[in-house]
Design a protein around this motif. Structure first.
Motif, mmCIF file in Angstrom:
data_model
loop_
_atom_site.group_PDB
_atom_site.id
_atom_site.type_symbol
_atom_site.label_atom_id
_atom_site.label_comp_id
_atom_site.label_asym_id
_atom_site.label_seq_id
_atom_site.Cartn_x
_atom_site.Cartn_y
_atom_site.Cartn_z
ATOM 1 N N GLU A 1 0.833 -1.203 0.000
ATOM 2 C CA GLU A 1 0.000 0.000 0.000
ATOM 3 C C GLU A 1 0.869 1.255 0.000
ATOM 4 N N ALA A 2 1.949 1.225 0.797
ATOM 5 C CA ALA A 2 2.857 2.374 0.837
ATOM 6 C C ALA A 2 3.536 2.568 -0.517
ATOM 7 N N ASP A 3 3.963 1.468 -1.135
ATOM 8 C CA ASP A 3 4.594 1.560 -2.459
ATOM 9 C C ASP A 3 3.628 2.135 -3.482
ATOM 10 N N SER A 4 2.364 1.713 -3.390
ATOM 11 C CA SER A 4 1.356 2.229 -4.314
ATOM 12 C C SER A 4 1.139 3.718 -4.106
ATOM 13 N N MET A 5 1.099 4.136 -2.850
ATOM 14 C CA MET A 5 0.926 5.552 -2.553
ATOM 15 C C MET A 5 2.119 6.356 -3.063
ATOM 16 N N ILE A 6 3.331 5.840 -2.845
ATOM 17 C CA ILE A 6 4.534 6.540 -3.299
ATOM 18 C C ILE A 6 4.547 6.642 -4.820
ATOM 19 N N ALA A 7 4.116 5.565 -5.489
ATOM 20 C CA ALA A 7 4.095 5.585 -6.954
ATOM 21 C C ALA A 7 3.147 6.643 -7.498
ATOM 22 N N SER A 8 2.125 7.008 -6.716
ATOM 23 C CA SER A 8 1.161 8.012 -7.168
ATOM 24 C C SER A 8 1.625 9.436 -6.887
ATOM 25 N N MET A 9 2.686 9.601 -6.124
ATOM 26 C CA MET A 9 3.178 10.936 -5.801
ATOM 27 C C MET A 9 3.790 11.597 -7.033
ATOM 28 N N ARG A 10 3.562 12.884 -7.158
ATOM 29 C CA ARG A 10 4.147 13.638 -8.257
ATOM 30 C C ARG A 10 5.081 14.738 -7.773
ATOM 31 N N GLN A 11 4.924 15.163 -6.530
ATOM 32 C CA GLN A 11 5.770 16.240 -6.008
ATOM 33 C C GLN A 11 5.809 16.140 -4.486
ATOM 34 N N VAL A 12 6.998 16.214 -3.921
ATOM 35 C CA VAL A 12 7.176 16.238 -2.468
ATOM 36 C C VAL A 12 8.076 17.424 -2.142
ATOM 37 N N ASP A 13 7.525 18.422 -1.478
ATOM 38 C CA ASP A 13 8.267 19.636 -1.150
ATOM 39 C C ASP A 13 8.430 19.751 0.368
ATOM 40 N N SER A 14 9.626 20.134 0.794
ATOM 41 C CA SER A 14 9.898 20.294 2.222
ATOM 42 C C SER A 14 10.760 21.518 2.437
ATOM 43 N N GLU A 15 10.601 22.140 3.607
ATOM 44 C CA GLU A 15 11.434 23.276 3.993
ATOM 45 C C GLU A 15 11.991 23.031 5.393
#
Length: 295
Positions: free
Chosen positions: A125-139
């Motif tokens: 489930e985590a892999d599937s969620m990660i595969a759907s990510m398009r942008q991860v921004d952090s500050e």
């Protein structure tokens, strides 16, 4: 319900394990050795593989290796008997998820299988969620210190690995470039230590850095890190609160005359490991970009 492939050349042991799992509603099918097991995995795609260690034709260790290479999503549980402990340890090192001693199957098999299955499903489930990510921004707002940088960079490297943006070599290189960029922001940016001072003997330089860091005007400064991770590239922006410098006068770190200098090493590594780097006009902000090979 879950499906389980049980691999054991002993019909008695295979029958016992099957009965225990069928009693809790799981679907079970069997194989007598590793080669049969690989055929069954290809045909039936079980949720879990439960295997004996000592079998003819292909033993449990070879089966674990093959499954880890070809079907890494399938968790493998080992059934161990007296005398197979050493090979079981090697199988765990090769990727097996857990083990149950054969003399404790009745007590431990169902609980172990449920636990392993839950972990495997959560990972899928985590892999599937990660595969759907398009942008991860952090500050990040960091103190004016080199302490804790290894932990932060380790976290970012874990993100890169989890998102599958780069292979392990490039993840390591990005981590190195990040470390050098952050060190530069603290030492040369916020603490305003010059390249000439950096060329001092190591002990003298550390003392000077400690003195500078203790002064209120430098101690209260921060380093700001922004990370933008997408499925095409990883972008890192590092900004310090120092006065900056004129980037146009920066020496070429790849020049043979500069490669051996201590103060040019960080920039040399950054330029080598990243696909694009640039400073802002003030010279207190560094942008580094690493592009994904498949982008």
């Amino acid at each position: 319900m879950a499906t389980v492939l049980i691999v054991d050349d002993s019909p008695l042991d295979r029958s016992l394990a099957s009965r225990l799992l069928e009693d809790v509603g799981w679907t079970v099918f069997g194989a007598e050795h590793g080669e049969q097991a690989l055929e069954q995995v290809a045909a039936n795609e079980p949720d879990i593989v439960l295997t004996d260690m000592q079998m003819p034709i292909m033993d449990g260790l070879e089966l674990v290796k093959e499954l880890a290479a070809t079907y890494p999503a399938f968790p493998v549980i080992l059934m161990t008997a007296f005398g197979s402990e050493e090979i079981a340890v090697r199988a765990l090192q090769q990727g097996a998820a857990s083990y149950v001693p054969k003399d404790r199957l009745v007590r431990d098999l169902v609980g172990t299988a449920k636990s392993v299955l839950a972990i495997a499903q959560a990972k899928r489930e985590a892999d599937s969620m990660i595969a759907s990510m398009r942008q991860v921004d952090s500050e990040y707002v960091l103190p004016n210190s080199v302490e804790g940088l290894d932990t932060l960079i380790g976290h970012i490297k874990d993100q890169l690995t989890s998102l599958g943006l780069f292979g392990q070599t490039d993840v390591m290189r990005v981590g190195t470039a990040l470390y050098e960029g952050l060190i530069n922001a603290v030492e040369h940016g916020n603490l305003e230590l010059s390249s000439e001072e950096r060329d001092q003997p190591s002990r003298s330089y550390r003392l000077l850095m400690a003195e500078r860091a203790a002064m209120p005007v430098f101690r209260e400064r921060h380093v700001y890190l922004t990370t933008n991770l997408s499925n095409s590239e990883a972008c890192f922006i590092i900004r310090d609160e120092g006065p900056g410098f004129d980037p146009s006068i920066l020496p070429d770190p790849t020049d043979p005359d500069n490669v051996g200098k201590v103060n040019g090493r960080g920039l040399f590594l950054i330029q080598t490991f990243m696909d694009e780097i640039r400073f802002n006009d003030v010279g207190n902000e560094l942008t580094m970009v690493k592009r994904c090979s498949e982008a």
